[in-house]
Design a protein around this motif. Structure first.
Motif, PDB file in Angstrom:
ATOM      1  N   HIS A  69       0.948  -1.203  -0.015  1.00 24.54           N
ATOM      2  CA  HIS A  69       0.115   0.041   0.265  1.00 24.54           C
ATOM      3  C   HIS A  69       1.029   1.361  -0.056  1.00 24.54           C
ATOM      4  N   HIS A 127       1.341   5.654  -1.752  1.00 22.95           N
ATOM      5  CA  HIS A 127       0.926   6.685  -2.762  1.00 22.95           C
ATOM      6  C   HIS A 127       2.145   7.383  -3.425  1.00 22.95           C
ATOM      7  N   HIS A 142      -5.552   7.068  -4.238  1.00 17.59           N
ATOM      8  CA  HIS A 142      -7.013   6.967  -3.774  1.00 17.59           C
ATOM      9  C   HIS A 142      -7.689   7.240  -5.069  1.00 17.59           C
ATOM     10  N   GLU A 158      -6.483   2.531  -4.069  1.00 17.53           N
ATOM     11  CA  GLU A 158      -7.109   2.095  -2.816  1.00 17.53           C
ATOM     12  C   GLU A 158      -8.535   2.881  -2.856  1.00 17.53           C
ATOM     13  N   HIS A 189      -5.392  -0.691   5.744  1.00 19.79           N
ATOM     14  CA  HIS A 189      -5.285  -0.325   7.185  1.00 19.79           C
ATOM     15  C   HIS A 189      -6.575  -0.776   8.254  1.00 19.79           C
ATOM     16  N   ASP A 217       1.806   2.572   3.552  1.00 18.96           N
ATOM     17  CA  ASP A 217       0.792   3.558   3.180  1.00 18.96           C
ATOM     18  C   ASP A 217       1.572   4.910   3.088  1.00 18.96           C
ATOM     19  N   HIS A 223       3.278   8.283   2.105  1.00 13.00           N
ATOM     20  CA  HIS A 223       2.942   9.545   1.013  1.00 13.00           C
ATOM     21  C   HIS A 223       3.796  10.386   0.944  1.00 13.00           C
TER      22      HIS A 223
HETATM   23 FE   FE2 Z   1      -3.520   4.940   1.705  1.00 12.35          FE
END
Ligand code: FE2
Length: 231
Positions: free
Chosen positions: A5, A7, A42, A82, A137, A191, A193
């Motif tokens: 996961h 971004h 996203h 996601e 998550h 996750d 970013h």
């Molecule tokens: Fe995410």
């Protein structure tokens, strides 16, 4: 090991804001020996259509690949999304196009509120259509829902992802290790970013897992990864 996961794709959501940031993130994954990376921007149905999302995602990916040319040892990027849950999601014809490439795995972001039985029925319906929802998550929903609701959800025929942070936070580490020990977590992701507040942090979590749960658990995570090779 895979990071399930992230971004990482530039300029497409609230993740990486530039090619330079994305390349910096890839440097971090490389030094953490992460060999595969799911790029999961996203997807919000209220702002986007699957077709436009995929076009923008693929363009961001191409741009990043161009900039990364000549670099060795970067993780292989697998394209995914996601997907934020919404009423009616299970009826969307194009939903399978948002699965992780080459698989039936759909990374699903549940609402940050109390869940209802109706929501769970929709998740089950996505599964019935042949996709495999992977709950993103899971730890972020535990404050909104009762233990029994979370348990009921996890007992649907779906898979569960948690963030590396779940293991690393002192408050939640014990819970994370216990769920993984019981094999109720199937994938781990950073996750990530950016390069600072939400940077790639898989190595720390994997080191902790190795230390606390041993090689067998690392092997279990590798076996789960094989699902991605099999498609
Ligand atoms: Fe995410």
């Amino acid at each position: 090991m895979i990071d399930f996961h992230s971004h990482v794709l530039p300029g497409i959501d609230d993740g990486s804001d530039s090619i330079e940031t994305s390349l910096g993130m890839l440097d971090m994954w490389r030094s953490q020996k992460i060999d595969r990376l799911c790029a999961t921007p996203h997807f919000y149905a209220e702002h986007n259509t699957p077709r436009r999302f995929l076009r923008n995602r693929d363009a961001a990916y191409q741009e990043l690949m161009e900039a990364a040319k000549g670099q060795k040892g970067y993780p292989k990027i697998l394209l995914g999304a996601e997907v934020r849950f919404f009423d009616g999601i299970s009826n969307v014809a194009a939903l399978p196009t948002l699965c992780l490439e080459g698989t039936d795995l759909l990374l699903l972001e549940m609402p940050f509120s109390r869940w209802t039985d109706r929501m769970l029925r929709e998740v089950a319906e996505i599964r019935r259509r042949g996709m495999i929802p992977v709950a993103a998550h899971i730890e972020r929903y535990m404050d909104f829902n009762s233990k029994s609701m979370i348990r009921h959800f996890m007992d649907l025929d779906i898979l569960i992802q948690c963030n590396a942070e779940f293991f690393l936070s002192k408050r939640t580490s014990r819970k994370a290790l216990s769920l993984l020990k019981d094999r109720r977590i199937h994938f781990i992701g950073s996750d990530a970013h950016n390069l600072s507040s939400r940077a790639p942090n898989m190595d720390e979590a994997l080191q902790l897992i190795q230390k606390k749960l041993g090689t067998r658990t690392i092997e279990y995570l590798r076996r789960m990864e094989e699902m991605i090779d099999e498609g």
